[in-house]
Write a protein that holds these residues in place. Structure first.
Motif, PDB file in Angstrom:
ATOM      1  N   LEU A 104       2.283  32.706  43.725  1.00  0.00           N
ATOM      2  CA  LEU A 104       1.584  32.539  42.711  1.00  0.00           C
ATOM      3  C   LEU A 104       1.898  30.622  41.958  1.00  0.00           C
ATOM      4  CD1 LEU A 104       0.731  33.468  39.282  1.00  0.00           C
ATOM      5  CD2 LEU A 104       3.137  33.301  39.232  1.00  0.00           C
ATOM      6  N   LEU A 105       2.787  30.241  42.591  1.00  0.00           N
ATOM      7  CA  LEU A 105       3.632  28.959  42.687  1.00  0.00           C
ATOM      8  C   LEU A 105       1.972  28.281  43.166  1.00  0.00           C
ATOM      9  CD1 LEU A 105       5.623  27.660  41.880  1.00  0.00           C
ATOM     10  CD2 LEU A 105       6.635  27.724  44.508  1.00  0.00           C
ATOM     11  N   GLU A 106       1.666  29.086  44.527  1.00  0.00           N
ATOM     12  CA  GLU A 106       0.752  28.128  44.826  1.00  0.00           C
ATOM     13  C   GLU A 106      -0.651  27.934  43.667  1.00  0.00           C
ATOM     14  OE1 GLU A 106      -0.642  30.100  48.305  1.00  0.00           O
ATOM     15  OE2 GLU A 106      -1.430  28.056  49.705  1.00  0.00           O
ATOM     16  N   LYS A 107      -0.989  29.141  43.184  1.00  0.00           N
ATOM     17  CA  LYS A 107      -2.031  28.370  42.544  1.00  0.00           C
ATOM     18  C   LYS A 107      -1.895  28.103  41.058  1.00  0.00           C
ATOM     19  CE  LYS A 107      -4.775  32.242  44.034  1.00  0.00           C
ATOM     20  NZ  LYS A 107      -4.663  32.431  45.293  1.00  0.00           N
ATOM     21  N   ILE A 108      -0.330  27.914  40.853  1.00  0.00           N
ATOM     22  CA  ILE A 108      -0.547  27.057  39.283  1.00  0.00           C
ATOM     23  C   ILE A 108      -0.077  25.844  40.267  1.00  0.00           C
ATOM     24  CG2 ILE A 108       0.076  29.371  37.885  1.00  0.00           C
ATOM     25  CD1 ILE A 108       2.572  28.180  38.089  1.00  0.00           C
ATOM     26  N   THR A 109       0.032  25.482  41.161  1.00  0.00           N
ATOM     27  CA  THR A 109       0.552  24.197  41.497  1.00  0.00           C
ATOM     28  C   THR A 109      -0.697  23.125  41.179  1.00  0.00           C
ATOM     29  OG1 THR A 109      -1.049  23.690  43.363  1.00  0.00           O
ATOM     30  CG2 THR A 109       1.990  23.563  43.624  1.00  0.00           C
ATOM     31  N   PHE A 142      -0.236  13.517  41.610  1.00  0.00           N
ATOM     32  CA  PHE A 142       1.001  15.045  41.677  1.00  0.00           C
ATOM     33  C   PHE A 142       0.549  16.000  42.426  1.00  0.00           C
ATOM     34  CE2 PHE A 142       3.214  12.689  37.833  1.00  0.00           C
ATOM     35  CZ  PHE A 142       4.107  12.468  39.113  1.00  0.00           C
ATOM     36  N   VAL A 143      -1.086  16.264  42.320  1.00  0.00           N
ATOM     37  CA  VAL A 143      -1.903  17.625  42.585  1.00  0.00           C
ATOM     38  C   VAL A 143      -0.950  17.363  44.179  1.00  0.00           C
ATOM     39  CG1 VAL A 143      -4.104  18.442  42.825  1.00  0.00           C
ATOM     40  CG2 VAL A 143      -3.156  18.199  40.951  1.00  0.00           C
ATOM     41  N   VAL A 144      -1.683  16.132  45.142  1.00  0.00           N
ATOM     42  CA  VAL A 144      -1.562  16.295  46.416  1.00  0.00           C
ATOM     43  C   VAL A 144      -0.198  17.080  46.729  1.00  0.00           C
ATOM     44  CG1 VAL A 144      -3.857  14.908  46.857  1.00  0.00           C
ATOM     45  CG2 VAL A 144      -1.435  13.924  46.283  1.00  0.00           C
ATOM     46  N   ILE A 145       1.054  15.555  46.083  1.00  0.00           N
ATOM     47  CA  ILE A 145       2.290  15.855  46.488  1.00  0.00           C
ATOM     48  C   ILE A 145       2.579  17.653  45.989  1.00  0.00           C
ATOM     49  CG2 ILE A 145       4.440  14.664  45.920  1.00  0.00           C
ATOM     50  CD1 ILE A 145       3.813  12.637  45.750  1.00  0.00           C
ATOM     51  N   SER A 146       2.772  17.589  45.416  1.00  0.00           N
ATOM     52  CA  SER A 146       3.249  19.428  45.054  1.00  0.00           C
ATOM     53  C   SER A 146       1.966  20.212  45.820  1.00  0.00           C
ATOM     54  CB  SER A 146       2.844  19.318  43.245  1.00  0.00           C
ATOM     55  OG  SER A 146       1.238  19.426  42.563  1.00  0.00           O
ATOM     56  N   ASP A 147       1.076  20.163  46.324  1.00  0.00           N
ATOM     57  CA  ASP A 147       0.582  20.677  46.940  1.00  0.00           C
ATOM     58  C   ASP A 147       0.721  21.065  48.204  1.00  0.00           C
ATOM     59  OD1 ASP A 147      -1.660  22.150  46.021  1.00  0.00           O
ATOM     60  OD2 ASP A 147      -3.723  21.446  47.173  1.00  0.00           O
ATOM     61  N   GLU A 148       1.532  19.799  48.749  1.00  0.00           N
ATOM     62  CA  GLU A 148       2.152  19.847  50.322  1.00  0.00           C
ATOM     63  C   GLU A 148       3.626  20.169  49.775  1.00  0.00           C
ATOM     64  OE1 GLU A 148       1.417  19.328  53.245  1.00  0.00           O
ATOM     65  OE2 GLU A 148      -1.030  18.600  52.229  1.00  0.00           O
ATOM     66  N   VAL A 149       4.187  19.877  48.822  1.00  0.00           N
ATOM     67  CA  VAL A 149       5.547  20.198  49.052  1.00  0.00           C
ATOM     68  C   VAL A 149       5.281  22.316  48.267  1.00  0.00           C
ATOM     69  CG1 VAL A 149       7.782  20.755  46.776  1.00  0.00           C
ATOM     70  CG2 VAL A 149       6.493  18.382  47.474  1.00  0.00           C
ATOM     71  N   VAL A 150       4.841  22.651  48.344  1.00  0.00           N
ATOM     72  CA  VAL A 150       4.261  24.496  47.537  1.00  0.00           C
ATOM     73  C   VAL A 150       4.268  24.952  49.164  1.00  0.00           C
ATOM     74  CG1 VAL A 150       3.542  25.993  47.369  1.00  0.00           C
ATOM     75  CG2 VAL A 150       4.029  24.415  45.284  1.00  0.00           C
ATOM     76  N   LYS A 151       3.610  24.235  49.789  1.00  0.00           N
ATOM     77  CA  LYS A 151       3.115  24.468  51.291  1.00  0.00           C
ATOM     78  C   LYS A 151       3.949  24.261  51.639  1.00  0.00           C
ATOM     79  CE  LYS A 151      -1.518  23.024  52.256  1.00  0.00           C
ATOM     80  NZ  LYS A 151      -1.912  21.490  52.219  1.00  0.00           N
ATOM     81  N   ARG A 152       4.935  23.628  52.419  1.00  0.00           N
ATOM     82  CA  ARG A 152       6.128  23.685  52.662  1.00  0.00           C
ATOM     83  C   ARG A 152       7.383  24.359  52.557  1.00  0.00           C
ATOM     84  NH1 ARG A 152       8.215  17.538  53.400  1.00  0.00           N
ATOM     85  NH2 ARG A 152       5.887  17.398  53.012  1.00  0.00           N
ATOM     86  N   LEU A 153       7.184  24.545  51.048  1.00  0.00           N
ATOM     87  CA  LEU A 153       7.941  25.613  50.736  1.00  0.00           C
ATOM     88  C   LEU A 153       8.453  27.005  51.544  1.00  0.00           C
ATOM     89  CD1 LEU A 153       9.365  24.777  47.200  1.00  0.00           C
ATOM     90  CD2 LEU A 153      10.708  25.300  48.812  1.00  0.00           C
ATOM     91  N   ILE A 154       6.523  27.409  51.069  1.00  0.00           N
ATOM     92  CA  ILE A 154       6.415  28.667  52.104  1.00  0.00           C
ATOM     93  C   ILE A 154       6.360  28.656  53.107  1.00  0.00           C
ATOM     94  CG2 ILE A 154       3.686  30.254  51.972  1.00  0.00           C
ATOM     95  CD1 ILE A 154       3.309  28.815  49.111  1.00  0.00           C
ATOM     96  N   ARG A 155       6.200  27.858  53.282  1.00  0.00           N
ATOM     97  CA  ARG A 155       6.491  27.833  54.915  1.00  0.00           C
ATOM     98  C   ARG A 155       7.852  28.107  55.389  1.00  0.00           C
ATOM     99  NH1 ARG A 155       4.278  22.812  57.829  1.00  0.00           N
ATOM    100  NH2 ARG A 155       2.590  23.181  56.240  1.00  0.00           N
ATOM    101  N   GLN A 156       8.406  27.378  55.133  1.00  0.00           N
ATOM    102  CA  GLN A 156       9.719  27.860  55.115  1.00  0.00           C
ATOM    103  C   GLN A 156      10.181  28.716  54.432  1.00  0.00           C
ATOM    104  OE1 GLN A 156      12.639  24.965  53.433  1.00  0.00           O
ATOM    105  NE2 GLN A 156      12.854  23.739  54.273  1.00  0.00           N
ATOM    106  N   ARG A 157       9.770  29.912  53.833  1.00  0.00           N
ATOM    107  CA  ARG A 157      10.007  31.046  53.051  1.00  0.00           C
ATOM    108  C   ARG A 157       9.838  31.803  53.946  1.00  0.00           C
ATOM    109  NH1 ARG A 157      13.689  32.352  49.532  1.00  0.00           N
ATOM    110  NH2 ARG A 157      13.659  34.444  49.965  1.00  0.00           N
ATOM    111  N   ARG A 158       8.468  32.200  54.840  1.00  0.00           N
ATOM    112  CA  ARG A 158       8.273  32.680  55.724  1.00  0.00           C
ATOM    113  C   ARG A 158       8.747  32.624  56.920  1.00  0.00           C
ATOM    114  NH1 ARG A 158       1.947  31.892  55.067  1.00  0.00           N
ATOM    115  NH2 ARG A 158       1.513  32.763  52.991  1.00  0.00           N
TER     116      ARG A 158
END
Lengths: 314, 374
Positions: free
Chosen positions: B12-17, B355-371
């Motif tokens: 969801l977080l990825e969708k609303i970045t 901000f879109v490009v930065i938040s995209d990268e941050v969320v991507k990394r968060l998800i990767r860590q999570r997984r």
């Protein structure tokens, strides 16, 4: 007709046209040698051009304007570095964002500070070199020599010094070797104890400084005014010059001179041949495409150009 | 069960970045407004209430969103093939000028032929202009970013040349006053080439709508093109091949897909979308070509595509958001008597992109860590 076109003035104007392209192109060299693509050069030139005029008019000191342009360039370089190096965002997207930002913010401040869309430069830099003898007085030969070699804005001489230094730094110092290794094979450089992040930050901020300087030359010395979008694609032409110059300072300078000659020639032909002025305006852009196509297969970018550095692979 | 829930939360977080990025950008804008010495709450209230508080506002928002849908789709479509088409501005110039030329040259044709002809010409002009960087990329590997930008400037000069060739004759009032056209423009296109505005249509449906509102049928063309883009990308073989090249050109080539062919086709379709801007700007609004140096529509298309995550639906929503900001920004400029320049909106748009490009990268990394942890 031949003498009307190819004279001392022609050489001088070619050099003047080439200066901003060469400086911005050198910025591209530093950035891409460290592995970061900098499409934002265009916006950095534009911001530099605006800052130079704004600071000059407020302080009455063009040198302060030049310094301001360099600082603004560094600041934009820092933004690009944070997004691309720290956050590892797409480098082209970040560059495009910087260009959008620069287009907006320059006009924004133009309205806010001056209430106008075009601002004139109040004081310019002095001309350095030998005094120009007036026509008819002294020999024409001596006059031509002075026009070609010793009658320029201080920034022209500064550019030449910067290029010699850049060549020495990149190819003759340990620092230059490290910078190039970061752009070619960062994993190996990292193993040797080179701080990849720090090197890339320095390179991208240097490229911003050079593009800002290019912008200050454009507005203070060439146009004597600032108007919106005055960078006119020069950041991208500079990238073409960089590629044609095989990512080396001297090659880039040579390619920038080629563009200078092309543009100066087009401007002069305008008076001689009946070509519509709009086609003359296309020359630098057509030349850039032509130069890019002819560089194919000859010029290889640094191996890690455009790839964010990940410490652990996999 | 618990782990699945957490995973959903991140998707969801990825969708609303993009939404987070917009909010951050508005906060930055608020700081800038405060630095100028104005009240950000008042400014934003004026902006949004005028833009979406009434039907006239919505009309203006959709009118401004229409060209951005076209240019946004152009960038998004090329991006799906791994290409950066930042030449939307030039493609739109050529397509629009050619459509205008058809509109004022073939004045004898009836509307049911002339309107489709103009629309197709606009698309063809854009496709033609985009084919050059496409072919250069496919055949020689020259990076499309520099070539498309160069083509923008060439298009600006070329249309300038053409507009002087097809300049409208001076009106009697101008001859009497002895003045020339300040901004060169062409003759007006035929009545039969004009797209109807929404006002008469809404009026016939008994919906109250101001007659001077410029929103026109081109908005529906834009929505249609968005659906078309979705259909091509996800429901046809061509779209499958284009996306495959975008994911990995090497793998696509190995799988028997021609990378060169798809690059050229993707660029041309992208250019056609950009060219269609002419349906709104000329066929639906100005009815003539006016020479300007860069409208910014092509460049803002990049921001729209990024904000819309290169998906047609996202592009439409992002374009509407930009329409709100553009129209609301213009109103704010009037309300504050010019103390807030319109260019504030341009700055906001650029901040949104960063901000879109930065938040995209941050969320991507968060998800990767999570997984990794799960």
């Amino acid at each position: 007709m031949f003498g009307d076109i190819f004279n001392a003035q022609f050489v001088a104007s070619s050099i003047r046209v080439a200066i901003p392209l060469a400086l911005a192109g050198l910025g591209g060299v530093f950035s891409e040698r460290s592995g970061v693509i900098n499409i934002g050069l265009e916006g950095m030139i534009l911001s530099g051009a605006f800052t130079a005029v704004a600071v000059t008019n407020f302080t009455q000191n063009p040198w302060a304007g030049v310094l301001g342009a360099i600082l603004v360039g560094i600041l934009l370089g820092l933004i690009h570095a944070v997004t691309c190096i720290t956050f590892k965002a797409n480098q082209i997207v970040s560059g495009v964002a910087i260009n959008l930002f620069a287009s907006g913010i320059t006009v924004f401040f133009c309205w806010l500070l001056f209430n106008e869309t075009q601002i004139m430069v109040k004081t310019s830099l002095p001309i350095w070199g030998l005094p120009l003898p007036s026509i008819g007085e002294g020999s024409t030969f001596a006059r031509n020599i002075i026009v070609m070699f010793a009658h320029y804005s201080p920034l022209v001489y500064l550019t030449i010094i910067i290029f010699i230094l850049a060549h020495l730094i990149l190819f003759k110092t340990p620092f230059g070797l490290r910078l190039r290794s970061v752009g070619e094979y960062p994993q190996a450089a990292d193993t040797m104890g080179v701080n990849i992040i720090k090197m890339r930050y320095m390179a991208v901020m240097t490229s911003g400084a050079l593009a800002g300087l290019a912008g200050s030359f454009l507005s203070l010395e060439q146009a004597h005014f600032f108007v919106k979008e005055m960078s006119g694609g020069r950041g991208f032409i500079a990238l073409a010059a960089m590629i044609f110059g095989k990512w080396t300072p001297l090659g880039t300078a040579g390619a920038a001179l080629l563009f200078g000659v092309g543009e100066a020639l087009a401007m002069r032909l305008q008076g001689v041949l009946a070509i519509p002025v709009q086609f003359i305006h296309m020359v630098p852009y057509l030349l850039a495409i032509f130069v890019l196509v002819s560089a194919v297969g000859r010029a290889t970018p640094p191996a890690a150009d455009g790839i964010p550095y990940e410490k652990e692979i996999g | 069960m618990k782990s699945i829930k957490k995973f959903d939360y991140y998707t969801l977080l990825e969708k609303i970045t993009p939404l987070i990025a917009v909010i951050f950008a508005l906060l930055v804008g608020a700081v800038v407004i405060m630095l100028i010495g104005e009240n950000p709450i008042f400014v934003y209230k004026t902006l949004f209430s005028n833009a979406i508080g009434n039907r006239d506002g919505w009309g203006n928002v959709l009118f401004r969103a229409t060209p951005l849908i076209f240019t946004g789709l152009a960038v998004a479509f090329a991006f799906r093939c791994g290409l950066f088409n930042i030449g939307g501005e030039g493609q739109m110039y050529i397509g629009t000028f050619l459509a205008t030329w058809v509109g004022f040259t073939f004045t004898n044709l009836p509307a049911f032929i002339l309107i489709p002809l103009c629309i197709l010409t606009a698309a063809a002009g854009g496709a033609l202009w985009a084919a050059v960087p496409g072919i250069l990329k496919a055949k020689t590997g020259v990076h499309e970013v520099i070539v498309t930008i160069m083509m923008n400037w060439i298009a600006a000069s070329f249309t300038f040349f053409l507009v002087l060739k097809f300049k409208a004759p001076p009106t009697e009032a101008m001859v009497a006053a002895g003045v020339k056209q300040m901004i060169p423009h062409t003759r007006e296109i035929a009545e039969a080439a004009r797209l109807p505005r929404l006002y008469p249509i809404l009026q016939s449906l008994n919906i109250d709508f101001p007659a001077y509102n410029q929103v026109n049928v081109s908005f529906f063309i834009a929505i249609g093109v968005a659906i078309l883009a979705y259909y091509i990308l996800w429901k046809t073989n061509l779209g499958y091949e284009i996306r495959a090249v975008g994911y990995s050109p090497l793998a696509a080539e190995y799988g028997g897909i021609s990378v060169a062919k798809n690059i050229i086709l993707a660029m041309m379709i992208s250019g056609a979308f950009a060219g269609l801007v002419g349906t709104n700007e000329v066929m639906g609004f100005k009815y003539k070509w006016r020479q300007e140096l860069f409208t910014g529509l092509g460049f803002n298309g990049i921001a729209v595509a990024l904000l819309g995550k290169n998906h047609p639906l996202g592009v439409v929503l992002a374009a509407i958001l930009f329409g709100i900001l553009n129209y609301g920004g213009a109103i704010v400029n009037i309300f504050t008597e010019g103390r807030i320049p319109r260019e504030l909106i341009m700055v906001l748009q650029a901040v949104i992109v960063i901000f879109v490009v930065i938040s995209d990268e941050v969320v991507k990394r968060l998800i990767r860590q999570r997984r990794k942890i799960l």
